[in-house]
Enzyme design. Sequence first.
Site, PDB file in Angstrom:
ATOM      1  N   SER A 131     -24.798   9.374 -16.620  1.00  0.00           N
ATOM      2  CA  SER A 131     -24.258   8.431 -15.609  1.00  0.00           C
ATOM      3  C   SER A 131     -25.818   7.780 -14.914  1.00  0.00           C
ATOM      4  O   SER A 131     -26.538   8.839 -14.386  1.00  0.00           O
ATOM      5  CB  SER A 131     -23.737   9.286 -14.662  1.00  0.00           C
ATOM      6  OG  SER A 131     -23.726   8.450 -13.282  1.00  0.00           O
ATOM      7  N   GLU A 153       0.807  -1.411   0.141  1.00  0.00           N
ATOM      8  CA  GLU A 153       0.089   0.055  -0.008  1.00  0.00           C
ATOM      9  C   GLU A 153       1.000   1.222  -0.027  1.00  0.00           C
ATOM     10  O   GLU A 153       1.924   1.305   0.607  1.00  0.00           O
ATOM     11  CB  GLU A 153      -0.907  -0.148   1.158  1.00  0.00           C
ATOM     12  CG  GLU A 153      -2.392   0.526   0.787  1.00  0.00           C
ATOM     13  CD  GLU A 153      -3.240  -0.495   0.196  1.00  0.00           C
ATOM     14  OE1 GLU A 153      -3.271  -0.091  -1.189  1.00  0.00           O
ATOM     15  OE2 GLU A 153      -3.811  -1.336   0.579  1.00  0.00           O
ATOM     16  N   GLY A 213     -12.711   2.951  -1.348  1.00  0.00           N
ATOM     17  CA  GLY A 213     -11.669   2.483  -1.525  1.00  0.00           C
ATOM     18  C   GLY A 213     -11.396   1.280  -2.298  1.00  0.00           C
ATOM     19  O   GLY A 213     -10.300   0.485  -2.329  1.00  0.00           O
ATOM     20  N   LEU A 214     -12.277   1.093  -3.284  1.00  0.00           N
ATOM     21  CA  LEU A 214     -12.255  -0.121  -4.133  1.00  0.00           C
ATOM     22  C   LEU A 214     -11.942   0.318  -5.478  1.00  0.00           C
ATOM     23  O   LEU A 214     -12.380  -0.459  -6.462  1.00  0.00           O
ATOM     24  CB  LEU A 214     -13.399  -1.047  -4.078  1.00  0.00           C
ATOM     25  CG  LEU A 214     -13.614  -1.590  -2.523  1.00  0.00           C
ATOM     26  CD1 LEU A 214     -14.849  -2.194  -2.418  1.00  0.00           C
ATOM     27  CD2 LEU A 214     -12.629  -2.542  -2.040  1.00  0.00           C
ATOM     28  N   GLU A 232      -6.335  10.904 -14.412  1.00  0.00           N
ATOM     29  CA  GLU A 232      -6.497  11.070 -13.020  1.00  0.00           C
ATOM     30  C   GLU A 232      -5.631  12.189 -12.457  1.00  0.00           C
ATOM     31  O   GLU A 232      -6.001  13.055 -11.590  1.00  0.00           O
ATOM     32  CB  GLU A 232      -6.545   9.838 -12.211  1.00  0.00           C
ATOM     33  CG  GLU A 232      -7.425  10.094 -10.779  1.00  0.00           C
ATOM     34  CD  GLU A 232      -7.678   8.826 -10.087  1.00  0.00           C
ATOM     35  OE1 GLU A 232      -8.242   7.799 -10.982  1.00  0.00           O
ATOM     36  OE2 GLU A 232      -7.990   9.096  -9.081  1.00  0.00           O
ATOM     37  N   THR A 291       2.817   1.986  -2.067  1.00  0.00           N
ATOM     38  CA  THR A 291       4.220   1.785  -2.743  1.00  0.00           C
ATOM     39  C   THR A 291       4.140   2.037  -4.398  1.00  0.00           C
ATOM     40  O   THR A 291       5.346   2.350  -4.793  1.00  0.00           O
ATOM     41  CB  THR A 291       4.562   0.300  -2.427  1.00  0.00           C
ATOM     42  OG1 THR A 291       3.248  -0.478  -2.744  1.00  0.00           O
ATOM     43  CG2 THR A 291       4.843   0.016  -1.049  1.00  0.00           C
ATOM     44  N   ASP A 292       3.166   2.233  -4.916  1.00  0.00           N
ATOM     45  CA  ASP A 292       3.212   2.130  -6.243  1.00  0.00           C
ATOM     46  C   ASP A 292       3.701   3.577  -6.719  1.00  0.00           C
ATOM     47  O   ASP A 292       4.523   3.575  -7.882  1.00  0.00           O
ATOM     48  CB  ASP A 292       1.639   1.976  -6.836  1.00  0.00           C
ATOM     49  CG  ASP A 292       0.476   2.944  -6.432  1.00  0.00           C
ATOM     50  OD1 ASP A 292       1.100   3.674  -5.428  1.00  0.00           O
ATOM     51  OD2 ASP A 292      -0.691   3.038  -7.074  1.00  0.00           O
ATOM     52  N   ASP A 310      -4.211   0.878  -9.625  1.00  0.00           N
ATOM     53  CA  ASP A 310      -5.529   0.645  -9.573  1.00  0.00           C
ATOM     54  C   ASP A 310      -5.946   0.323 -11.268  1.00  0.00           C
ATOM     55  O   ASP A 310      -6.799  -0.536 -11.593  1.00  0.00           O
ATOM     56  CB  ASP A 310      -6.495   1.686  -9.114  1.00  0.00           C
ATOM     57  CG  ASP A 310      -6.216   1.929  -7.697  1.00  0.00           C
ATOM     58  OD1 ASP A 310      -5.377   1.039  -7.093  1.00  0.00           O
ATOM     59  OD2 ASP A 310      -6.655   2.889  -7.211  1.00  0.00           O
TER      60      ASP A 310
HETATM   61  C1  GAF Z   1      -4.954   4.646  -4.202  1.00  0.00           C
HETATM   62  C2  GAF Z   1      -4.190   5.023  -5.353  1.00  0.00           C
HETATM   63  F1  GAF Z   1      -5.192   5.612  -6.437  1.00  0.00           F
HETATM   64  C3  GAF Z   1      -3.314   3.953  -5.806  1.00  0.00           C
HETATM   65  O1  GAF Z   1      -2.388   4.539  -6.630  1.00  0.00           O
HETATM   66  C4  GAF Z   1      -2.496   3.538  -4.567  1.00  0.00           C
HETATM   67  O2  GAF Z   1      -1.536   4.519  -4.116  1.00  0.00           O
HETATM   68  C5  GAF Z   1      -3.221   3.349  -3.371  1.00  0.00           C
HETATM   69  O3  GAF Z   1      -4.340   4.353  -2.886  1.00  0.00           O
HETATM   70  C6  GAF Z   1      -2.502   3.238  -2.023  1.00  0.00           C
HETATM   71  O4  GAF Z   1      -1.768   1.847  -2.228  1.00  0.00           O
HETATM   72  O5  GAF Z   1      -5.921   3.571  -4.575  1.00  0.00           O
END
Ligand code: GAF
Length: 392
Positions: free
Chosen positions: A67, A33, A123-124, A159, A35-36, A171
């Site tokens: 929508s 989490e 958060g999904l 985004e 880390t991306d 994501d």
């Molecule tokens: C959100 C972000 F969109 C992802 O890129 C990631 O950083 C995540 O938070 C945390 O791991 O979903």
Amino acid sequence: MKTALQLLESFRSRFGTSSTVYRAPGRVNLIGEHTDYNDGFVLPAAIGFCCWVAAARRSDRKLVIHSENFNETVEASLDSLAPPSKKHWANYPLGVAWALEKSGKRVSGANLFIAGEVPLGAGLSSSAAVEVAVGFALLNQSGYDVDRTELAKLCQRAENEFVGARVGIMDQFVSCHGRAGHALLLDCRSLEFELVKIPADVQLVICNTMVKHEIDSGEYNARRAECEEGVRKLRSVLPGIRALRDATIAQLEEPRGLLDQKVYSRCRHVITENDRVTKAVEAFRHGDLQALGPLMRDSHRSLRDDYQVSCRELDLMTEIAVAQPGVIGARMTGGGFGGCTVNLVEAPAADEFKRQVSAQYFEKTGKRPEIYVSSASEGARQMEADAVRPAI
Ligand code: GAF
């Protein structure tokens, strides 16, 4: 869950023509989490909830987007797309069209009907699902082949630069590349990935605290800036590092005096979390599921104490979960500040787990949690008209 047929019908009653249906999933992250955006490692899986888009080409340069969730229609010209000043659901689909055009693709005008089933603010990755489904639809309607990695990067750009949230690639990437029954180990620097099989007798149980997760609250961008500050400072003693991915925990400890306490803690989370992802993948590969519990526990603690993105409800939900029989591991998932926990649960124990967690969480908070049992699912697809079956 929707079917392609329902989407076709909704599109026809709104726009009066036939259409093609696409869908892209949300995600749950098992570990790795925040880390991306530090060029690190993540281990997400696509989930069963998707965003659906029915689309038909227009002869002009207009996008007409309806929508279902917001019950609102927005029109825009592809010739005058510009980053907006206000938050609005349409910023996500418009941002994708903008990013496609910026990348040199000529997008056709289109009518789009969007129906999202990924819970909003949980958060999904409901936003990544919208972006990827719309991007897939626009590329296909404009006559382009879909390169999934390129699509993920374009959606991230939408985004970052159009919507204004400096998210990483996780994501969008898993929404494009997800595979049924598998998590995806992604190297966020090289974008190379490997599929990691989730054993059939392990259920992914996602517990929604019902506390809204706000990714654009400023806190997310602030964490990212703190990581960048850490890298800048560390570079004075480690000139070779480009991102926190390049530093070891020993390398962070040595020049500790250079970093203020907060930045040091943020860096420590990222560096230790990368290590936990590698260990979790080894555990899956060796069938050593018991090793996952402590890794998920430490991930949660690190996000709570070092990265400070948890909240009381996420901590409580995790505490309740780990006390249940049959649970392999539990932690918060996604950006944090609310949203969901991810739990790996032995399949026979899943129903009782759900009942117990729901009752105990309600008793302690007065909030009724939503609990979803999901399998790891396929990434974005164009659908056949008469079935939920993917067309390609
Ligand atoms: C959100 C972000 F969109 C992802 O890129 C990631 O950083 C995540 O938070 C945390 O791991 O979903």
